[in-house]
Design a protein around this motif. Structure first.
Motif, PDB file in Angstrom:
ATOM      1  N   VAL A 154      -2.304  10.059   1.581  1.00  0.00           N
ATOM      2  CA  VAL A 154      -3.811   9.645   1.733  1.00  0.00           C
ATOM      3  C   VAL A 154      -4.508  11.187   1.374  1.00  0.00           C
ATOM      4  O   VAL A 154      -5.432  11.232   0.578  1.00  0.00           O
ATOM      5  N   MET A 155      -4.164  12.366   1.501  1.00  0.00           N
ATOM      6  CA  MET A 155      -4.787  13.404   1.471  1.00  0.00           C
ATOM      7  C   MET A 155      -4.704  13.787   0.062  1.00  0.00           C
ATOM      8  O   MET A 155      -5.523  14.496  -0.456  1.00  0.00           O
ATOM      9  N   LYS A 156      -3.573  13.653  -0.460  1.00  0.00           N
ATOM     10  CA  LYS A 156      -3.311  13.950  -2.053  1.00  0.00           C
ATOM     11  C   LYS A 156      -4.360  13.111  -2.883  1.00  0.00           C
ATOM     12  O   LYS A 156      -4.840  13.482  -3.684  1.00  0.00           O
ATOM     13  N   ILE A 157      -4.596  11.857  -2.381  1.00  0.00           N
ATOM     14  CA  ILE A 157      -5.704  11.132  -3.094  1.00  0.00           C
ATOM     15  C   ILE A 157      -6.964  12.001  -3.121  1.00  0.00           C
ATOM     16  O   ILE A 157      -7.756  11.664  -4.174  1.00  0.00           O
ATOM     17  N   ARG A 158      -7.566  12.410  -2.028  1.00  0.00           N
ATOM     18  CA  ARG A 158      -8.836  13.195  -1.983  1.00  0.00           C
ATOM     19  C   ARG A 158      -8.717  14.502  -2.711  1.00  0.00           C
ATOM     20  O   ARG A 158      -9.720  14.957  -2.864  1.00  0.00           O
TER      21      ARG A 158
END
Length: 714
Positions: free
Chosen positions: A368-372
């Motif tokens: 999820v954090m890589k998506i942001r």
């Protein structure tokens, strides 16, 4: 008639708005390239492809005004006309990008788009150049039907049907010509019965310019035109009524209709309002920009999307946080179960299931954090145009250099950095870069440069804006601050050079001699400081008169997994990035000394400045432990020691940004939740370094607790 449900159409429009922003960014970059090389045919072709794609996509979404304007612009994008018009065509492309941006903002706000009359006036002026007509090849179909074809056409007339000779020219920019020709034949067959066609067999490679058909139908010629006007596929169309007497008659050139998107029109005859007809050509871009800017203010909507809405990703991230809390509760329950029933075989099965769940949750967090995280190139790409417009307005010559554009940064931070970076780039050109003649006298090249660079430093992202201009005179800034009443003369006498430089961030203070469109109002740098502070970051100035200035912006990664050192001060848990920690030692109050009104500790041959969270943060509590820990932290070339009560250990933390209403200090960059549900505050190391450095300046002293016998500056 709509081919999609309203819900599906709304999704397609959102996809169009996303792709359109990328197309506009490309159009800005291509316009700047065209300005450098006006006659480069490859650059002009790339501009045509971008405008062509925007035309087709907007037409598919029903945005007629934008599509028609793009079609008119497409007609003037010719190498011969670019060479003959000097820089006017490049100005037109950049002005069109501004107008397209304003129209898209209006469409997103479901409002009427702004009128593009000034832009059409500029197009009409350029189209009067003879070079604009050199590339246009008239579609001149032969309609040479055989005897057998004519008998079939006469039979259709006898049955009460209308018969038309139709010629369709495939768009020059169409890359899949064979598929386009097959599509045109399918569309024509839907209009009526195809009695004849030329050529009879389509070449496999689509290597023909146009096709001719004879069609029997009950539709009129206007309906056939509208049916066949397919954006990005058809360029020209001729629909000629057929009768036996008209067989030998050549179609009139006036029957040739150039492709229009919503209605047939010829862009060579753009209607220009009379009030714009006498306006000098060089002033038209300014009129377009003023109108587009006004429209953007009225219609602009906040851009906060990745490929999906950013709020949805944030919601997923919050749910992951809830899962982590649930995992912690479950872990405690399993531990209690193991203590009560140490020999129960279910204990090991629970532990195995818990380990698997923890592994999946960790993977989910990282995903999820890589998506942001997005590259700062998305932000840097807009500044060549900003610098070009500012340099032109100031009458200067400057170029932009970017480094580290692939550095990742959280999308939420990236969006908020656009405004402060715009102020800094514009100020670098207006205040920093000297006029060409002044630079030559100083032994510099006539062209100045502004450098944008980004890189990771520990768990922060650093963005630097550097110019090779005249630099900042700290004494001049201080004198201006005294004149504006920001500080008193006696305060200026005690200030260091760095403190004087930082006065430029004060509201209402400007070193400009006169107010212009670019600067002079004293609000730009105040905006920079307020935005960076809101992001829990810091801004640092490095300037050397005559050499240039660097603004260094340091922002925390608010959504990232970091290895952190946890410690306790009072009854609150804190954390700092582990890679910022140099060493840890223990000390007592009698080992502390006072130097420059600050607490210091001698470690081997080095004197370390100490800081207490209770003195820096109003929320922290004063330590009462006689023997405490000192965590030595380094940031760049600065080092200090942090006094803590108790060390908790190392943890891998997920940083979560906090609302200013919860923690109203820039010293905290975020928070995290530990396995037992406790909240830990993550300290902002750059801000701590700046605060400690500032505290060493001569300021009012405050007594320490009675058992220390020393004083410290705050």
């Amino acid at each position: 008639m709509s081919f999609f449900s309203e819900e599906r159409a709304a999704e397609l429009r959102e996809l169009f708005f996303e792709s359109a922003q990328e197309l506009l960014q490309a159009l800005n970059e291509q316009g700047l390239e065209m300005e450098k090389s006006p006659g480069d045919a490859e650059v002009i072709r790339s501009v045509r492809r971008t405008v062509h794609t925007l035309k087709g996509d907007s037409a598919a979404c029903g945005y007629r005004e934008l599509s028609e304007l793009a079609h008119e612009l497409e007609d003037v994008l010719q190498p011969d006309l670019a060479a003959a018009s000097g820089g006017s065509l490049a100005e037109l492309v950049l002005s069109a990008a501004d107008m397209f941006d304003a129209m898209l903002a209006a469409y997103r706000g479901k409002m009427q788009p702004p009128k593009a009359d000034p832009l059409r006036a500029m197009i009409a002026r350029l189209m009067r150049n003879p070079a604009a007509h050199a590339h246009r090849a008239e579609l001149a179909p032969s309609f040479d039907w055989s005897e057998y074809d004519r008998l079939a056409m006469e039979g259709a007339l006898a049955n009460g049907q209308k018969v038309y000779s139709v010629a369709l020219a495939v768009d020059r920019n169409c890359t899949m010509r064979a598929a386009a020709l097959e599509l045109l034949l399918k569309v024509l067959s839907e209009c009526g019965l195809i009695l004849a066609r030329n050529p009879e067999e389509l070449p496999a490679d689509g290597a023909i310019d146009h096709i001719e058909v004879a069609i029997a139908t009950h539709m009129d010629d206007g309906a056939i035109r509208n049916k066949c006007l397919i954006p990005t596929i058809v360029e020209n169309i001729v629909v000629h009524p057929w009768t036996p007497a008209a067989q030998a008659t050549e179609p009139s050139p006036h029957d040739h209709d150039v492709l229009g998107i919503a209605e047939t029109h010829t862009s060579m005859e753009v209607e220009v309002p009379e009030e714009l007809d006498d306006v000098p050509l060089e002033t038209v871009p300014a009129i377009v920009e003023a109108g587009a800017k006004k429209a953007r203010v009225e219609f602009s909507a906040a851009e906060n999307t990745l490929r999906v809405d950013a709020e949805r990703i944030e919601a997923v991230m919050n749910l992951v946080g809830e899962l982590i809390i649930g995992k912690s509760m479950l872990h405690q329950t399993i531990n209690e179960f193991g203590k009560r029933f140490p020999k129960d075989p279910l204990k090991h099965r629970f532990s195995d299931a818990m380990s698997k769940q923890a592994q999946v949750l960790n993977m989910l967090q990282r995903s999820v954090m890589k998506i942001r995280m997005v590259p700062v190139d998305q932000l840097f790409r807009r500044f060549p145009r900003v610098l070009r417009d500012t340099a032109k307005a100031c009458g200067k010559d400057a170029q932009l250099v970017t480094v580290g554009a692939d550095t990742d940064l959280d999308k939420g931070i990236l969006d908020q950095l656009a405004e402060p970076l715009t102020h800094l780039v514009r100020n670098a050109v207006d205040h920093g870069i000297e006029p060409a003649e002044e630079r030559v006298k100083a032994g510099k090249s006539p062209q100045g440069f502004v450098k944008l660079s980004a890189y990771h430093q520990a768990n922060h992202v650093v963005i630097e804006i550097n110019d090779d201009g005249r630099g900042i005179d700290a004494e001049k800034v201080a004198a201006k601050a005294i004149e504006c009443g920001v500080i008193k003369p006696e305060d200026a006498a005690r200030m260091s050079e760095q403190q004087k430089l930082e006065l430029i961030f004060e509201s209402g203070l400007s070193t400009a001699d006169a107010v212009t469109e670019v600067s002079g109002r004293g609000v730009g740098m105040d905006v920079v400081r307020s935005v960076i502070s809101r992001l829990k970051g810091t801004v640092h100035i490095i300037s050397e008169p005559g050499k240039g200035t660097t603004f260094r912006l340091t922002m925390p990664l608010t959504l990232a997994i970091i290895k952190a050192l946890l410690f306790e001060v009072g009854d609150q848990y804190y954390a700092i990035p582990l890679n910022s920690v140099v060493e840890i030692t223990r000390a007592t109050f009698d080992q502390l000394h006072r130097v420059d009104r600050c607490e210091v500790l001698q470690m081997r041959d080095e004197v370390i400045t100490l800081a207490r969270l209770s003195r820096l943060m109003p929320e922290a509590h004063e330590s009462s432990i006689a023997k405490f820990f000192v965590v030595v932290v380094r940031m760049g070339d600065k080092k200090f020691g942090l006094i803590v009560d108790k060390l908790v250990g190392e943890e891998e933390l997920v940083i979560k940004a906090m609302d200013d209403q919860l923690v109203a200090t820039e010293l905290v960059s975020g928070a995290s939740i530990l396995g037992d549900g406790k909240v830990v505050l993550i300290l902002n190391i750059p801000a701590l370094v700046d605060r400690v450095s500032y505290a060493r300046m001569p300021m009012q002293s405050v007594p320490l607790p009675t058992n220390t016998g020393v004083q410290v500056a705050i």
